[in-house]
Scaffold this active site. Structure first.
Site, PDB file in Angstrom:
ATOM      1  N   HIS A 142       0.844  -1.193   0.000  1.00 33.54           N
ATOM      2  CA  HIS A 142       0.000   0.000   0.000  1.00 33.54           C
ATOM      3  C   HIS A 142       0.884   1.250   0.000  1.00 33.54           C
ATOM      4  CE1 HIS A 142       0.558  -0.665   4.454  1.00 33.54           C
ATOM      5  NE2 HIS A 142       0.928   0.603   4.325  1.00 33.54           N
TER       6      HIS A 142
HETATM    7  P1  TYD Z   1      -2.146  -3.193   7.187  1.00 31.61           P
HETATM    8  O1  TYD Z   1      -1.927  -1.733   7.042  1.00 31.61           O
HETATM    9  O2  TYD Z   1      -2.746  -3.905   5.998  1.00 31.61           O
HETATM   10  O3  TYD Z   1      -0.798  -3.918   7.605  1.00 31.61           O
HETATM   11  P2  TYD Z   1       0.609  -4.046   6.818  1.00 31.61           P
HETATM   12  O4  TYD Z   1       0.717  -2.905   5.892  1.00 31.61           O
HETATM   13  O5  TYD Z   1       1.631  -4.019   7.871  1.00 31.61           O
HETATM   14  O6  TYD Z   1       0.633  -5.360   6.132  1.00 31.61           O
HETATM   15  O7  TYD Z   1      -3.059  -3.423   8.463  1.00 31.61           O
HETATM   16  C1  TYD Z   1      -3.575  -4.677   8.802  1.00 31.61           C
HETATM   17  C2  TYD Z   1      -4.878  -4.492   9.565  1.00 31.61           C
HETATM   18  O8  TYD Z   1      -4.635  -3.816  10.800  1.00 31.61           O
HETATM   19  C3  TYD Z   1      -5.911  -3.680   8.796  1.00 31.61           C
HETATM   20  O9  TYD Z   1      -7.186  -4.271   9.005  1.00 31.61           O
HETATM   21  C4  TYD Z   1      -5.876  -2.334   9.461  1.00 31.61           C
HETATM   22  C5  TYD Z   1      -5.460  -2.651  10.897  1.00 31.61           C
HETATM   23  N1  TYD Z   1      -4.678  -1.574  11.518  1.00 31.61           N
HETATM   24  C6  TYD Z   1      -5.202  -0.854  12.584  1.00 31.61           C
HETATM   25  O10 TYD Z   1      -6.351  -1.086  13.008  1.00 31.61           O
HETATM   26  N2  TYD Z   1      -4.462   0.126  13.162  1.00 31.61           N
HETATM   27  C7  TYD Z   1      -3.210   0.425  12.725  1.00 31.61           C
HETATM   28  O11 TYD Z   1      -2.542   1.328  13.292  1.00 31.61           O
HETATM   29  C8  TYD Z   1      -2.675  -0.320  11.612  1.00 31.61           C
HETATM   30  C9  TYD Z   1      -1.302  -0.031  11.066  1.00 31.61           C
HETATM   31  C10 TYD Z   1      -3.440  -1.304  11.039  1.00 31.61           C
END
Ligand code: TYD
Length: 138
Positions: free
Chosen positions: A54
């Site tokens: 992302h």
């Molecule tokens: P995501 O951003 O997809 O993780 P990464 O980029 O590390 O693979 O986040 C995974 C899940 O966690 C998504 O459902 C959003 C949630 N989340 C939160 O609730 N709070 C946060 O601060 C973060 C970073 C993610």
């Protein structure tokens, strides 16, 4: 790196100590490109897994391998840059507008992320096609 317009490694303060070393960050420090609004970390990443995938509209981030190592791959819409994080006193600064993937996590590694914004899904670009459209319009 050009001061905080480009991704790059930031050395954090190190307090050497025979009992074990210590690193810290605090708002207002010159080493910090932004005020910290949120901290999160990923751990127990299974072998072979990748995270990220992302970009952010506004959010700035500093990534630290507080334990172990992993690779961070950054794309600005034109070229990829690759970093390996494996030092608890070194942070990778990622400005907004960079697509990132994280992979090659070592066993037991922890990725701590300091961010400039509270969590909001509105700040995410999760579709690569949309990211390409946005980056080519910049
Ligand atoms: P995501 O951003 O997809 O993780 P990464 O980029 O590390 O693979 O986040 C995974 C899940 O966690 C998504 O459902 C959003 C949630 N989340 C939160 O609730 N709070 C946060 O601060 C973060 C970073 C993610």
């Amino acid at each position: 790196m050009e001061k905080y317009t480009e991704p790059g490694l930031v050395d954090l303060p190190r307090i050497y100590d025979p009992r074990g070393n210590l690193t810290f960050v605090q708002n207002g420090d010159a080493a910090l490109p932004f005020a910290i609004e949120r901290v999160y970390w990923t751990y127990d990443v299974p072998a072979g897994e990748a995270r990220g995938g992302h970009s952010h509209h506004e959010g700035k981030e500093l990534l630290v391998a507080t334990s172990g190592s992993f690779n961070v791959n950054l794309f600005d819409g034109k070229e990829w840059r690759h970093f390996t994080l494996n030092r608890p006193y070194q942070a990778l600064y990622i400005p907004p507008g960079y697509w990132r993937t994280l992979d090659n996590f070592s066993s037991g590694s922890v990725c701590m992320v300091l961010t400039s914004t509270k969590y909001t899904e509105d700040d995410y670009v999760r579709e690569f096609d949309e990211f390409i459209k946005l980056s080519s319009a910049r």
